[in-house]
Design a protein around this motif. Structure first.
Motif, PDB file in Angstrom:
ATOM      1  N   GLU A  53       1.562   2.478   4.700  1.00  0.00           N
ATOM      2  CA  GLU A  53       1.369   3.147   3.396  1.00  0.00           C
ATOM      3  C   GLU A  53       2.256   2.503   2.320  1.00  0.00           C
ATOM      4  N   ALA A  54       3.493   2.185   2.683  1.00  0.00           N
ATOM      5  CA  ALA A  54       4.403   1.531   1.732  1.00  0.00           C
ATOM      6  C   ALA A  54       3.858   0.154   1.349  1.00  0.00           C
ATOM      7  N   ASN A  55       3.252  -0.532   2.289  1.00  0.00           N
ATOM      8  CA  ASN A  55       2.652  -1.834   2.001  1.00  0.00           C
ATOM      9  C   ASN A  55       1.494  -1.696   1.014  1.00  0.00           C
ATOM     10  N   GLU A  56       0.663  -0.680   1.199  1.00  0.00           N
ATOM     11  CA  GLU A  56      -0.445  -0.446   0.257  1.00  0.00           C
ATOM     12  C   GLU A  56       0.091  -0.137  -1.138  1.00  0.00           C
ATOM     13  N   ILE A  57       1.116   0.690  -1.218  1.00  0.00           N
ATOM     14  CA  ILE A  57       1.717   1.029  -2.514  1.00  0.00           C
ATOM     15  C   ILE A  57       2.300  -0.224  -3.148  1.00  0.00           C
ATOM     16  N   CYS A  58       2.946  -1.045  -2.343  1.00  0.00           N
ATOM     17  CA  CYS A  58       3.532  -2.297  -2.820  1.00  0.00           C
ATOM     18  C   CYS A  58       2.437  -3.208  -3.378  1.00  0.00           C
ATOM     19  N   ASN A  59       1.338  -3.342  -2.643  1.00  0.00           N
ATOM     20  CA  ASN A  59       0.226  -4.190  -3.098  1.00  0.00           C
ATOM     21  C   ASN A  59      -0.394  -3.668  -4.384  1.00  0.00           C
ATOM     22  N   ILE A  66       8.289  -4.990  -0.095  1.00  0.00           N
ATOM     23  CA  ILE A  66       8.353  -3.530  -0.027  1.00  0.00           C
ATOM     24  C   ILE A  66       9.785  -3.114  -0.346  1.00  0.00           C
ATOM     25  N   SER A  67       9.918  -2.249  -1.321  1.00  0.00           N
ATOM     26  CA  SER A  67      11.240  -1.769  -1.732  1.00  0.00           C
ATOM     27  C   SER A  67      11.452  -0.349  -1.204  1.00  0.00           C
ATOM     28  N   PRO A  68      12.682   0.141  -1.264  1.00  0.00           N
ATOM     29  CA  PRO A  68      12.929   1.525  -0.843  1.00  0.00           C
ATOM     30  C   PRO A  68      12.081   2.532  -1.626  1.00  0.00           C
ATOM     31  N   GLU A  69      11.829   2.231  -2.884  1.00  0.00           N
ATOM     32  CA  GLU A  69      11.002   3.139  -3.688  1.00  0.00           C
ATOM     33  C   GLU A  69       9.581   3.232  -3.136  1.00  0.00           C
ATOM     34  N   HIS A  70       9.057   2.112  -2.617  1.00  0.00           N
ATOM     35  CA  HIS A  70       7.720   2.131  -2.012  1.00  0.00           C
ATOM     36  C   HIS A  70       7.702   3.020  -0.771  1.00  0.00           C
ATOM     37  N   VAL A  71       8.771   2.964   0.017  1.00  0.00           N
ATOM     38  CA  VAL A  71       8.860   3.805   1.219  1.00  0.00           C
ATOM     39  C   VAL A  71       8.937   5.271   0.816  1.00  0.00           C
ATOM     40  N   ILE A  72       9.716   5.580  -0.207  1.00  0.00           N
ATOM     41  CA  ILE A  72       9.835   6.965  -0.666  1.00  0.00           C
ATOM     42  C   ILE A  72       8.494   7.464  -1.192  1.00  0.00           C
ATOM     43  N   GLN A  73       7.788   6.639  -1.930  1.00  0.00           N
ATOM     44  CA  GLN A  73       6.452   7.025  -2.411  1.00  0.00           C
ATOM     45  C   GLN A  73       5.493   7.229  -1.240  1.00  0.00           C
ATOM     46  N   SER A  77       3.354  10.555  -0.433  1.00  0.00           N
ATOM     47  CA  SER A  77       1.885  10.562  -0.386  1.00  0.00           C
ATOM     48  C   SER A  77       1.350  10.961   0.989  1.00  0.00           C
ATOM     49  N   LEU A  78       2.139  10.778   2.052  1.00  0.00           N
ATOM     50  CA  LEU A  78       1.691  11.165   3.391  1.00  0.00           C
ATOM     51  C   LEU A  78       2.102  12.585   3.770  1.00  0.00           C
ATOM     52  N   GLY A  79       2.747  13.291   2.840  1.00  0.00           N
ATOM     53  CA  GLY A  79       3.101  14.678   3.102  1.00  0.00           C
ATOM     54  C   GLY A  79       4.461  14.857   3.772  1.00  0.00           C
ATOM     55  N   PHE A  80       5.295  13.852   3.703  1.00  0.00           N
ATOM     56  CA  PHE A  80       6.632  13.947   4.286  1.00  0.00           C
ATOM     57  C   PHE A  80       7.691  14.050   3.197  1.00  0.00           C
ATOM     58  N   GLY A  81       7.358  14.726   2.107  1.00  0.00           N
ATOM     59  CA  GLY A  81       8.267  14.854   0.976  1.00  0.00           C
ATOM     60  C   GLY A  81       9.571  15.539   1.340  1.00  0.00           C
ATOM     61  N   SER A  82       9.547  16.388   2.375  1.00  0.00           N
ATOM     62  CA  SER A  82      10.771  17.101   2.763  1.00  0.00           C
ATOM     63  C   SER A  82      11.835  16.150   3.317  1.00  0.00           C
ATOM     64  N   TYR A  83      11.447  14.938   3.690  1.00  0.00           N
ATOM     65  CA  TYR A  83      12.405  13.960   4.218  1.00  0.00           C
ATOM     66  C   TYR A  83      13.068  13.118   3.126  1.00  0.00           C
ATOM     67  N   ILE A  84      12.557  13.194   1.922  1.00  0.00           N
ATOM     68  CA  ILE A  84      12.987  12.273   0.869  1.00  0.00           C
ATOM     69  C   ILE A  84      14.481  12.384   0.560  1.00  0.00           C
ATOM     70  N   ASN A  85      15.025  13.608   0.499  1.00  0.00           N
ATOM     71  CA  ASN A  85      16.461  13.749   0.203  1.00  0.00           C
ATOM     72  C   ASN A  85      17.310  13.067   1.269  1.00  0.00           C
ATOM     73  N   GLU A  86      16.956  13.262   2.528  1.00  0.00           N
ATOM     74  CA  GLU A  86      17.716  12.613   3.607  1.00  0.00           C
ATOM     75  C   GLU A  86      17.558  11.095   3.541  1.00  0.00           C
ATOM     76  N   VAL A  87      16.360  10.631   3.221  1.00  0.00           N
ATOM     77  CA  VAL A  87      16.108   9.191   3.113  1.00  0.00           C
ATOM     78  C   VAL A  87      16.963   8.606   2.003  1.00  0.00           C
ATOM     79  N   LYS A  88      17.064   9.298   0.893  1.00  0.00           N
ATOM     80  CA  LYS A  88      17.877   8.807  -0.218  1.00  0.00           C
ATOM     81  C   LYS A  88      19.358   8.768   0.164  1.00  0.00           C
TER      82      LYS A  88
END
Length: 176
Positions: A53-59, A66-73, A77-88
């Protein structure tokens, strides 16, 4: 991701890493090997899903890396928004560790001594070490020479006393 072919092992997280994470997360719980294998497969599938998914966003954003922002996006988009704070938080920790490594590697640069001077000092230290090594070798050689001379003197002295003793025996035999 089934692990039916030999190449699938290249696409999984090392089992030792998973076992370590399980032990750290659940120190007082025993986990069956089947469950460990399932965790490895789930982790691998999750990483594959997020990276795809991050690769598609990057493209779509016409980027090549692929940057960290692409992974966060991708997480969002895949419904794992609850993980974003920990990822950051983890991203910030990684940046801090990387910065410390860069600072440590640039200590020589921060000394304020030109590279040529450092090289000269290094060569001088090597020359001193070679000189000390040569002096030690010379001392060892002299000690060996002295030991050999002492051994020769001792052998000569023993030989002379043996000869003196045998000539005395001959004189005693003549008297009889």
């Amino acid at each position: 991701m089934a692990s039916s072919s030999g190449n699938d092992d290249d696409l999984t997280i090392p089992r030792a890493a998973i076992n370590k994470m399980i032990k750290e997360t659940l120190p007082n719980v025993r986990v069956a090997n089947d469950a460990r294998e399932l965790v490895v497969n789930c982790c691998t599938e999750f990483i594959h899903l997020i990276s795809s998914e991050a690769n598609e966003i990057c493209n779509k954003s016409e980027k090549k890396t692929i940057s960290p922002e692409h992974v966060i996006q991708a997480l969002e988009s895949l419904g794992f928004g609850s993980y974003i704070n920990e990822v950051k938080e983890v991203l910030q920790e990684c940046k801090t560790v990387a910065l410390k490594r860069r600072k440590a590697s640039s200590r020589l640069e921060n000394l304020g001594i030109p590279e040529e001077e450092l090289l000269r000092q290094q060569q001088e230290l090597f020359a001193q070490a070679r000189q000390q090594q040569a002096e030690l070798a010379q001392q060892e050689w002299l000690q060996m020479q002295q030991a050999a001379q002492q051994a020769q003197l001792a052998a000569a002295s023993a030989s002379a006393s043996n000869q003196a003793g045998s000539s005395q025996d001959e004189d005693d035999e003549d008297d009889i």
